[in-house]
Design an enzyme around this catalytic site. Structure first.
Site: not given
Ligand code: MG
Ligand code: ADP
Length: 637
Positions: A10, A173
């Site tokens: 991430d 995401e």
């Molecule tokens: Mg984030």
């Protein structure tokens, strides 16, 4: 642990993380300091050594000209589209920047492009994982916001390459967050992913059918998050200090910078405490031996932050509207981002979607965990994940410029990817030999209001009266959300062989150069690594081709196409084991090019099977040339 573990990353605006699949569950890999979160901050120390993460944060205060943060906001963007952004940043840009060029940020003695800065963060995560496994890590899945456009996605991939990572897939995401919760195990449903991080807010609505994720709508605010809460609390503290102690810290920023930084630290601690306590105390030592103290009861905090968190409501409603859904139709709500730890935010989300959100996983880790799940799927995966297929969505429409400077959309926003669509065009004037194709991204009617992704010319169209040529323009978005555009005049067979080079993206050559000059890599043998990576890529394409040859699509190719592919396949097999990187690279590119139609045919089948035979885009159907709908900006020869 073997070195072929694919990690999930991430790469966040505020914080970044790396995770991997341990057995059947994803796990975050901590850094040397034992912390899971690596702040996305890069600094240069006194000896020009690069420092990343928590250790880099203090430079933001002490020597701000030697530190960079929030660089995700600048990825894949040009000087002219970040003027607003730059007003908010203290960054110094390179002095010699021209419109259309890749942005470069000054840091110490030299300048860096945003992908190079991000690469330093990725390098740190790679190192953390390598220390953890005791073996090299070279492959990763990286997450990107669902709204990232082509240039921003390319920039993220470039960052991976510069960091020495082979980026197997970019995953949106919200899709990653849903995967982390294993929501794919439900057969059907609608999932809303509410992501409130440090500086950005994203809302995504995903549709789940038979284990397939499809992002059906996205919305958000690129300047909304925990930072706003911090800034509000700081402003209140500064007002208090001026009123009660007669000290105006807003004056003389240079001298008082350190005191303000201490206030920032204190308010963040108080904010975090208030996520689990009914009250918090602020205590800060100030210049001149003064001391600021204040109690913040939860109720007061909630009143103060109300206007900030209320700003998430509009985008949520818009996303529901775009998806054509009522809140009652949402089956699952997933919370992402550190700021969703605030109880008031949780209540707001619950009321908005009329559903108790999932909160079992740490909201600031859930995206990385999902990336690890996806990495595991790509690596062959466990039995549980093997069957999963991910579909994402294009956040903005894609099209071309037609006569009069108008945008003609080819793929509509919120279309599922992988996607392909074809439109037909014709010429504007008699004898027009060249047709300019200007690829655009955006919702606006006029080309000048959309984002310019690429331009290329279809040349050598034989002289024909206006309206006669039949120009087929094909858009193909792969599973990473990266776009390829081709144009073909059907009567003459003239084709434009183009590489879509997104504006503000880096050319391959630039990325190559960055790889070579990257100071951090001095000890590594670039050529060798490039050859290894190229060989791996060659294997991937050869395996895919072997599969393709067995598919019905192979028979749909012409004899000549099949012969051409076979010849190029042979040359790649021959080049692959040699030591000549350019030969391998060239053969890969040639074979990729030659197998594009095969891939398209296969993908069309795969996608239509996935969607249970539903035609994914009716623009795929045959359609005559659009009368009076010519490609604009025609050139005479
Ligand atoms: Mg984030
Ligand atoms: P990003 O996705 O932007 O990289 P994160 O998801 O890591 O960011 O979120 C970072 C934000 O979350 C910061 O503003 C941080 O202060 C905030 N945050 C982290 N933990 C808490 C908490 N317990 N309560 C409130 N805010 C928190």
């Amino acid at each position: 642990m073997s070195s072929d573990t694919i990690v999930g990353i991430d790469l966040g605006t505020t914080n970044s993380l790396v995770a991997y699949m341990q057995g059947d569950s994803p796990v975050v890999i901590p850094g040397e300091d034992g912390l899971n979160l690596v702040p996305s901050v890069v600094a240069l120390d006194e000896n020009n050594q690069v420092i990343v993460g928590n250790a880099a944060r203090r430079y933001l205060i002490e020597t701000p000209e030697r530190a960079v943060y929030s660089v995700k906001r600048l990825m894949g963007r040009g000087v002219e589209d970040i003027q607003d952004e730059l007003k908010l940043f203290p960054f110094q840009l390179a002095a010699d920047l021209h419109p259309g060029e890749v942005l470069r940020i000054k840091l110490g003695e030299r300048t860096y492009t945003p992908p190079e800065i991000s690469a330093l963060v990725l390098r740190q995560l790679k190192r953390n994982a390598e220390r953890f496994f005791g073996a090299p890590v070279t492959q990763a899945v990286i997450t990107v916001p669902a709204y990232f456009n082509d240039a921003q996605r390319q920039a993220t991939k470039d960052a991976g390459r510069i960091a020495g990572l082979n980026v197997l897939r970019l995953v949106n995401e919200p899709t990653a967050a849903s995967l982390a919760y294993g929501l794919d195990k439900k057969t059907n449903g609608i999932v809303a992913v509410y992501d409130l991080g440090g500086g950005t807010f994203d809302i995504s609505i995903l549709k789940l059918h038979d284990g397939i994720f499809e992002v059906i709508a996205t919305n958000g605010d690129t300047h909304l998050g925990g930072d706003d809460i911090d800034n509000l609390l700081i402003a209140i503290a500064l007002d208090d200090i001026r009123g009660d102690l007669g000290l105006d810290l807003r004056k003389d920023a240079r001298r008082n910078g350190e005191a303000v930084a201490r206030i920032r630290k204190a308010v963040i601690e108080a904010k975090i405490a208030l996520s689990s306590q009914p009250t918090a105390k602020l205590e800060v030592d100030l210049p001149g031996g003064k001391k600021y103290q204040r109690e913040i009861p939860l109720e007061m905090f909630e009143q103060m932050v109300q206007p900030i968190i209320d700003r998430t409501v509009g985008p949520c409603k818009q996303a529901l509207k775009d998806a054509g859904l009522k809140p009652e139709q949402i089956d699952e709500v997933v919370l992402v981002g550190g700021s969703t730890r605030i109880p008031k935010v949780r209540r707001l989300v619950r009321d908005l979607f009329k559903r108790v959100p999932h909160t079992d996983l740490n909201p600031d880790e859930v995206v990385a965990l999902g990336a690890a799940v996806q990495a595991n799927i790509l690596g062959g995966g466990s039995d549980i994940t093997k069957e999963m297929l991910l579909l994402d969505v294009t956040p903005l429409s894609l099209g071309i410029e037609v006569a009069g400077g108008v945008t003609d959309k080819v793929i509509l926003r919120n279309s599922t990817v992988p996607a392909s669509a074809t439109q037909y065009y014709t010429t504007q004037v008699d004898g027009q030999a060249n047709v300019a194709i200007h690829v655009l991204q955006g919702e606006r009617e006029l080309a000048r209001d959309c984002r310019s992704l690429a331009r290329f010319d279809l040349k050598g169209v034989p002289p024909m009266p206006a309206g006669m040529p039949r120009i087929e323009v094909k858009f193909l978005i792969d599973a990473n959300g990266i776009l390829r555009v081709s144009a073909r005049e059907q009567r003459s067979g003239k084709e434009a062989q183009i590489d879509v080079q997104p504006s503000y993206g880096l050319t391959d050559e630039q990325v190559e150069n960055m790889l070579l000059e990257s100071f951090d890599f001095a000890e590594e043998d670039f050529r060798q690594r490039q050859i290894i990576e190229a060989r791996r890529e060659a294997d991937t394409i050869l395996t895919a081709l072997a599969k393709g040859k067995k598919s019905p699509a192979w028979q749909d190719l012409t004899d000549e196409e099949r012969r051409n592919v076979a010849t190029l396949e042979k040359s790649l097999v021959a080049a692959k084991d040699g030591e000549d990187y350019h030969a391998i690279r060239g053969s890969i590119d040639a074979l990729n090019e030659a197998t594009m139609r095969l891939a398209e045919l296969m993908m069309d089948t795969a996608v239509s099977t996935a969607l249970k035979g539903k035609a994914m885009d009716d623009t795929d159907l045959e359609e005559g040339p659009r009368a009076g709908h010519p490609v604009a900006k025609a050139e005479f020869e």
